[in-house]
Each structure stands twice: as structure tokens, then as C-alpha cells.
Design an enzyme around this catalytic site. Structure first.
Site, PDB file in Angstrom:
ATOM      1  CB  SER A   1      45.925  39.581  52.441  1.00 15.93           C
ATOM      2  OG  SER A   1      46.471  40.810  52.096  1.00 15.93           O
TER       3      SER A   1
ATOM      4  CG  HIS B   1      47.521  45.679  49.803  1.00 15.69           C
ATOM      5  ND1 HIS B   1      47.773  44.356  50.060  1.00 15.69           N
ATOM      6  CD2 HIS B   1      46.541  46.038  50.671  1.00 15.69           C
ATOM      7  CE1 HIS B   1      47.003  43.930  51.041  1.00 15.69           C
ATOM      8  NE2 HIS B   1      46.234  44.927  51.432  1.00 15.69           N
TER       9      HIS B   1
ATOM     10  CE  LYS C   1      43.286  41.729  61.354  1.00 16.11           C
ATOM     11  NZ  LYS C   1      43.272  42.466  60.091  1.00 16.11           N
TER      12      LYS C   1
ATOM     13  NE  ARG D   1      38.999  45.219  50.118  1.00 21.78           N
ATOM     14  CZ  ARG D   1      39.575  44.422  50.992  1.00 21.78           C
ATOM     15  NH1 ARG D   1      40.206  43.351  50.573  1.00 21.78           N
ATOM     16  NH2 ARG D   1      39.523  44.676  52.281  1.00 21.78           N
TER      17      ARG D   1
END
Ligand code: ADP
Length: 159
Positions: free
Chosen positions: A128, A17, A41, A90
Site C-alpha cells: 500500500s 491483498h 499509523k 511477500r
């Protein structure tokens, strides 16, 4: 003045990030990091904690601001006076999801464009969730996050 937002969960902020933040902050005059307050979430860190960590790790970048938001990302962009939305890519798996969201956002507001930054190859594997998983099993996360965030993750997992 070119303003962009960089929305995400940042639960917690990783070196991947930070790499995107640094690069985006050199492309735009002002970059607003939007920390998504999404209860569905069930994040490890509260939105306030995520904002605090982001503020700490970006404190030396003068044209970056950190805010939290709920609701539609395009609404947040509009409130910030931004017409660009930055996302990181990514792998091909990110691409399919991101393309769909970007197209959806453009239908909702054609004035806001999504700008994709491809990952720094050093961090292509990094997410993460992998940081949280490695830390939960007692692994070393010092290659994935800053020392400050590493300490916050350990403190959180101890509780
Ligand atoms: P979200 O839940 O919105 O995907 P994340 O915090 O997981 O939030 O990611 C925010 C943005 O940062 C996404 O665009 C994601 O693709 C990007 N990102 C996450 N990790 C990396 C990385 N290692 N390299 C480049 N971009 C990344």
C-alpha cells in the site's frame, strides 16, 4: 463452519491483498476482513473509507465480509467466532515480523492459529505504501489497484 479473519491496514487495498482474499475465501467457509483502526499509523484513508473500498472490491465474493476493529487482533478473531488468522507473506522481511506476531498471538490465545499465504509472484513487490508513493508523484498505479481504488486514491490526493 470454518471462519477466518484477514486483518490489516489496507491503506488502500491493492491487487496483492485481493489475491490473498480470493485464495483465503476458497480455503475457508467464511472470511472476515478486519480493517485496523490504528490512529498511530496516520493512514491516508479513514477506516470508514478503507472499509468502503474493500466492500466494493470484494462485492462479488459471496463468503467475504468486511469489518473494522481496534485493539487486539486475537480479540477481534474471537468476536468473529474465527479460529484462524490469515496473513500474506511477500519476502523474508515480512517473515521475521509476521513470525513474531504469530507467536505472540498464540501465547495470548492458543486456540487461534495464523495461516500464511505466500504472495502471488506477480504482486511480490506490491505494498500500500508503494501505491501511495507512486500516486503522490503522479505515477500510474493502474497495475497495482482496481480502477475504483485508483480513482479513490487520485480523489484523495487532489484534496
Ligand atoms: P499491516 O499494516 O497489518 O501489515 P497491510 O495492509 O500492509 O497491513 O497488509 C495486510 C496483510 O496483507 C499482511 O499480512 C501483508 O503481508 C499482506 N500483503 C500486503 N501486500 C501483499 C502482497 N502484495 N502480496 C501478498 N500479501 C500481501
Amino acid at each position: 463452519m470454518k471462519r477466518a479473519i484477514y486483518p490489516g491496514s489496507f491503506d488502500p487495498v491493492t491487487l496483492g491483498h485481493i489475491d490473498v482474499i480470493k485464495r483465503a475465501s476458497s480455503l475457508f467457509d467464511w472470511l472476515i476482513i478486519g480493517v485496523l483502526n490504528n490512529r498511530a499509523k496516520s493512514p491516508l484513508f479513514s477506516v470508514e473509507e478503507r472499509v468502503k473500498m474493500l466492500k466494493e472490491v470484494t462485492k462479488d465474493i459471496p463468503n467475504v465480509e468486511v469489518k473494522s476493529f481496534g485493539g487486539l487482533t486475537v480479540d477481534f478473531a474471537r468476536e468473529c467466532g474465527a479460529n484462524a488468522l490469515v496473513r500474506g507473506l511477500r519476502a523474508i522481511t515480512d517473515f521475521e515480523y509476521e513470525l513474531q506476531i504469530a507467536q505472540l498471538n498464540r501465547v495470548i490465545d492458543p486456540n487461534i492459529d495464523t495461516v500464511f499465504l505466500t504472495t502471488n509472484l506477480k504482486y511480490a513487490y506490491l505494498s500500500s505504501s508503494s501505491v501511495k508513493e507512486v500516486a503522490a508523484y503522479g505515477g500510474d498505479i493502474s497495475h497495482f489497484v482496481t480502477p475504483y481504488v485508483e480513482n479513490e486514491v487520485h480523489k484523495k490526493l487532489k484534496r
